[in-house]
Design a protein around this motif. Structure first.
Motif, mmCIF file in Angstrom:
data_model
loop_
_atom_site.group_PDB
_atom_site.id
_atom_site.type_symbol
_atom_site.label_atom_id
_atom_site.label_comp_id
_atom_site.label_asym_id
_atom_site.label_seq_id
_atom_site.Cartn_x
_atom_site.Cartn_y
_atom_site.Cartn_z
ATOM 1 N N ILE A 126 8.233 -6.501 2.313
ATOM 2 C CA ILE A 126 7.944 -5.315 3.122
ATOM 3 C C ILE A 126 8.361 -5.543 4.573
ATOM 4 C CG2 ILE A 126 6.089 -3.861 4.037
ATOM 5 C CD1 ILE A 126 4.589 -4.352 1.383
ATOM 6 N N GLN B 144 -1.444 -2.942 -3.785
ATOM 7 C CA GLN B 144 -2.462 -1.990 -4.206
ATOM 8 C C GLN B 144 -3.083 -2.361 -5.556
ATOM 9 O OE1 GLN B 144 -0.279 1.680 -4.145
ATOM 10 N NE2 GLN B 144 -0.121 1.727 -1.911
ATOM 11 N N GLN C 162 4.576 -2.544 -2.094
ATOM 12 C CA GLN C 162 3.252 -1.990 -1.787
ATOM 13 C C GLN C 162 2.436 -1.788 -3.058
ATOM 14 O OE1 GLN C 162 4.261 1.499 0.535
ATOM 15 N NE2 GLN C 162 3.987 0.404 2.484
ATOM 16 N N THR D 123 3.050 -5.520 9.543
ATOM 17 C CA THR D 123 3.082 -6.226 8.258
ATOM 18 C C THR D 123 3.042 -7.736 8.474
ATOM 19 O OG1 THR D 123 4.372 -4.420 7.283
ATOM 20 C CG2 THR D 123 4.333 -6.513 6.090
#
Length: 284
Positions: A221, A206, A202, A237
């Motif tokens: 993920i 980001q 993640q 996801t």
């Protein structure tokens, strides 16, 4: 015109350099005119005797702190220190120049030099990411600091002669920093530390959106949520993955080399040079 704060800083710089000279048996530059001592430093820089050049440029600043030659010596010292393989002093001198000469017409050069010095420090680290050979890897701090210097350059001086190369190196640095974060996520995933893998993957989404690391990060993920039996999160996801990468296989390929892509906010440009140390021109 000198501000009071700049006067104090120049006094402090001159005093520190004079103190350094005083620790030597003899200051051979004592009594030299500002033109003579500065020209000695400049000539030795051009000749490649960077140790001698640094001594003369330091003397120029210490003995004539308010001269035009002292300002030019401040511009040249970071380059001379770097070429003399004293990177710490080079970066400190570059920061000092920026602080003391915030409106100097060659400030763009100093940010570029800072970026290149840090970029060269990070080349072992970047090469290790690409080749998977960690024997020459270094701390990624240099890569992050190189990026910051290049970013300041292209933001403050978008039309600088150094800006095009800085932009290319920023893309390269971000791509490789993203790859480092992805490798950590993959490490946790392969060891079934799925929550840790999700957190690191993640972080890629980001902080490094638009890099080649995004697709495998989404795969990590999704697979981690699947292993944790968190089916709703897995399916969400997978929707994001297939929406953004309709041709994805949904599988991690450990041997797949990162394909070059560009930030979504960037114009198409050529791929940067290979990850090797680079030089910069002498200050003018």
């Amino acid at each position: 015109m000198f501000s009071f704060a700049r006067l104090l800083a120049l006094f402090a710089l001159a005093f520190s350099l004079l103190t350094g000279c005083a620790t030597k048996e003899k200051n051979e530059f004592a009594g030299w005119s500002v033109e003579r001592v500065y020209n000695e430093g400049r000539d030795q820089m051009i000749a490649g005797d960077y140790t001698r050049a640094a001594q003369a440029l330091e003397a120029t600043i210490a003995q004539y702190p308010f001269s035009a030659q002292a300002t030019q010596a401040q511009l040249e010292l970071p380059y001379v220190y770097w070429k003399d393989e004293n990177k710490a002093k080079a970066l400190a001198a570059a920061d000092r120049f920026i602080t003391l000469n915030g409106s100097h017409p060659k400030l763009d050069y100093m940010y570029y030099l800072k970026g290149i010095i840090n970029y060269n420090q990070s080349t072992g680290f970047l090469k290790a990411l690409i080749t998977r050979d960690t024997s020459g890897a270094r701390d990624p701090k240099g890569a992050a600091e190189a990026f910051d210097a290049f970013k300041t350059l292209v933001t403050k001086f978008p039309n600088s002669r150094y800006a095009p190369d800085a932009r290319k190196r920023m893309i390269e640095l971000v791509d490789n920093l993203a790859r480092q974060e992805l490798d950590v996520a993959r490490y946790y995933y392969e060891r079934k530390a799925y929550l840790a893998a999700i957190n690191r993957a993640q972080s890629v989404l980001q902080n490094f959106d638009g890099t080649p690391a995004v697709e495998p990060a989404l795969i990590i993920i999704a697979n981690s949520y699947d292993a944790l039996k968190m089916n709703d999160m897995r399916d969400d996801t997978l929707k994001v993955l297939h929406t953004n990468f309709p041709n994805t296989t949904g599988k991690l390929d450990p041997d797949k080399e990162s394909m070059w892509s560009f930030w979504k906010t960037s114009k198409k440009t050529s791929k940067p040079a290979p990850v090797t140390p680079v030089d910069v021109p002498k200050p003018e």
